[in-house]
Scaffold this motif. Structure first.
Motif, short mmCIF file in Angstrom:
data_model
loop_
_atom_site.label_atom_id
_atom_site.label_comp_id
_atom_site.label_asym_id
_atom_site.label_seq_id
_atom_site.Cartn_x
_atom_site.Cartn_y
_atom_site.Cartn_z
N TYR A 1 36.73 30.00 27.40
CA TYR A 1 38.19 30.09 27.43
C TYR A 1 38.63 30.63 28.77
O TYR A 1 37.81 31.10 29.57
N HIS A 2 39.92 30.52 29.04
CA HIS A 2 40.48 31.13 30.25
C HIS A 2 41.94 31.51 30.02
O HIS A 2 42.54 31.12 29.02
N PHE A 3 42.45 32.27 30.95
CA PHE A 3 43.81 32.79 30.86
C PHE A 3 44.65 32.18 31.99
O PHE A 3 44.56 32.63 33.13
N PRO A 4 45.46 31.16 31.67
CA PRO A 4 46.27 30.54 32.72
C PRO A 4 47.31 31.50 33.31
O PRO A 4 47.62 31.42 34.49
N ILE A 5 47.84 32.41 32.51
CA ILE A 5 48.81 33.39 32.97
C ILE A 5 48.16 34.76 32.87
O ILE A 5 47.79 35.20 31.78
N ARG A 6 48.01 35.42 34.04
CA ARG A 6 47.40 36.74 34.06
C ARG A 6 47.86 37.50 35.30
O ARG A 6 48.16 36.89 36.32
N PRO A 7 47.90 38.82 35.20
CA PRO A 7 48.26 39.60 36.39
C PRO A 7 47.15 39.53 37.44
O PRO A 7 45.97 39.50 37.09
N LEU A 8 47.54 39.48 38.67
CA LEU A 8 46.62 39.44 39.81
C LEU A 8 45.53 38.37 39.66
O LEU A 8 44.33 38.67 39.68
N PRO A 9 45.92 37.11 39.50
CA PRO A 9 44.93 36.06 39.26
C PRO A 9 43.93 35.87 40.41
O PRO A 9 42.82 35.40 40.19
N GLU A 10 44.31 36.27 41.63
CA GLU A 10 43.39 36.15 42.75
C GLU A 10 42.31 37.22 42.73
O GLU A 10 41.29 37.10 43.39
N VAL A 11 42.52 38.26 41.92
CA VAL A 11 41.55 39.35 41.83
C VAL A 11 40.75 39.28 40.53
O VAL A 11 39.53 39.45 40.53
N PHE A 12 41.45 39.04 39.40
CA PHE A 12 40.80 39.08 38.10
C PHE A 12 40.75 37.70 37.47
O PHE A 12 41.74 36.98 37.43
N SER A 13 39.59 37.36 36.89
CA SER A 13 39.44 36.08 36.19
C SER A 13 39.90 36.19 34.73
O SER A 13 40.00 35.19 34.04
N ILE A 14 40.14 37.41 34.28
CA ILE A 14 40.61 37.63 32.91
C ILE A 14 42.00 38.24 32.95
O ILE A 14 42.44 38.74 33.99
N ASN A 15 42.66 38.23 31.80
CA ASN A 15 43.94 38.90 31.67
C ASN A 15 43.64 40.36 31.34
O ASN A 15 43.29 40.69 30.21
N ILE A 16 43.76 41.24 32.32
CA ILE A 16 43.38 42.64 32.14
C ILE A 16 44.35 43.40 31.24
O ILE A 16 44.04 44.49 30.79
N THR A 17 45.50 42.83 30.97
CA THR A 17 46.51 43.52 30.17
C THR A 17 46.01 43.82 28.77
O THR A 17 46.15 44.95 28.28
N PHE A 18 45.43 42.82 28.10
CA PHE A 18 45.00 43.03 26.72
C PHE A 18 43.83 44.02 26.61
O PHE A 18 43.93 45.00 25.86
N PRO A 19 42.73 43.84 27.33
CA PRO A 19 41.62 44.80 27.14
C PRO A 19 41.91 46.20 27.65
O PRO A 19 41.36 47.17 27.15
N LEU A 20 42.78 46.33 28.65
CA LEU A 20 43.02 47.66 29.22
C LEU A 20 44.26 48.35 28.68
O LEU A 20 44.42 49.56 28.86
N ALA A 21 45.15 47.63 28.02
CA ALA A 21 46.35 48.25 27.45
C ALA A 21 46.45 47.95 25.95
O ALA A 21 46.63 48.87 25.15
#
Length: 150
Positions: free
Chosen positions: A51-71
């Protein structure tokens, strides 16, 4: 010149290092573990192109959406542990099954609004059983810490 004398009859051992309050708190330690575990699971499955996350914060840095696992995961883990401490054995089983079903539904909803995309080989039963295992591990870890604490 300083002279240090040994006190006779003093046989005290050096005190053991004390762990910080964070690591002595089963809830905080379990929330931390759940966040780290969720992050690494996302990294693994994104790396395997499941799977992948088309919308995510800082897409050039993170391949995952860091919002869900970290918040999201820490908040949900806290609520999960609080509710689990208030229900009986069958309530615990029911809650884990219910949350696993709910996350499967939320995953499908996330796909519909474009937050999440799966490979064509993905089966949503994977999500159900994955959360079943994840929640069981998290709660078992928490109970182990609670028993060890006293």
């Amino acid at each position: 010149m300083n002279i240090v004398k040994h006190l006779n009859g003093l046989n005290s051992q050096p005190s053991p290092k004390k762990r910080s309050r964070f690591w002595n708190n089963p809830t905080l330690t379990t929330i931390f573990l759940s966040s780290i575990l969720a992050t690494y699971l996302d990294l693994f499955f994104v790396g395997k192109q499941m799977y992948h996350f088309p919308i995510r914060p800082l897409p050039e840095v993170f391949s995952i959406n860091i919002t869900f696992p970290l918040a999201g995961v820490p908040v949900l883990a806290f609520v999960f542990l609080q509710v689990m401490s208030r229900v009986n054995k069958w309530g615990k089983v029911g809650l884990i099954v219910f949350i696993s079903l709910l996350m499967t539904i939320f995953e499908k909803f996330s796909e519909l609004i474009g937050w999440f995309e799966h490979a064509s080989t993905w089966n949503h039963l994977y999500t159900f059983f994955g959360y079943l295992l994840f929640l069981t591990i998290i709660y078992s870890f928490y109970r182990g810490l609670e028993k060890r604490k006293g």
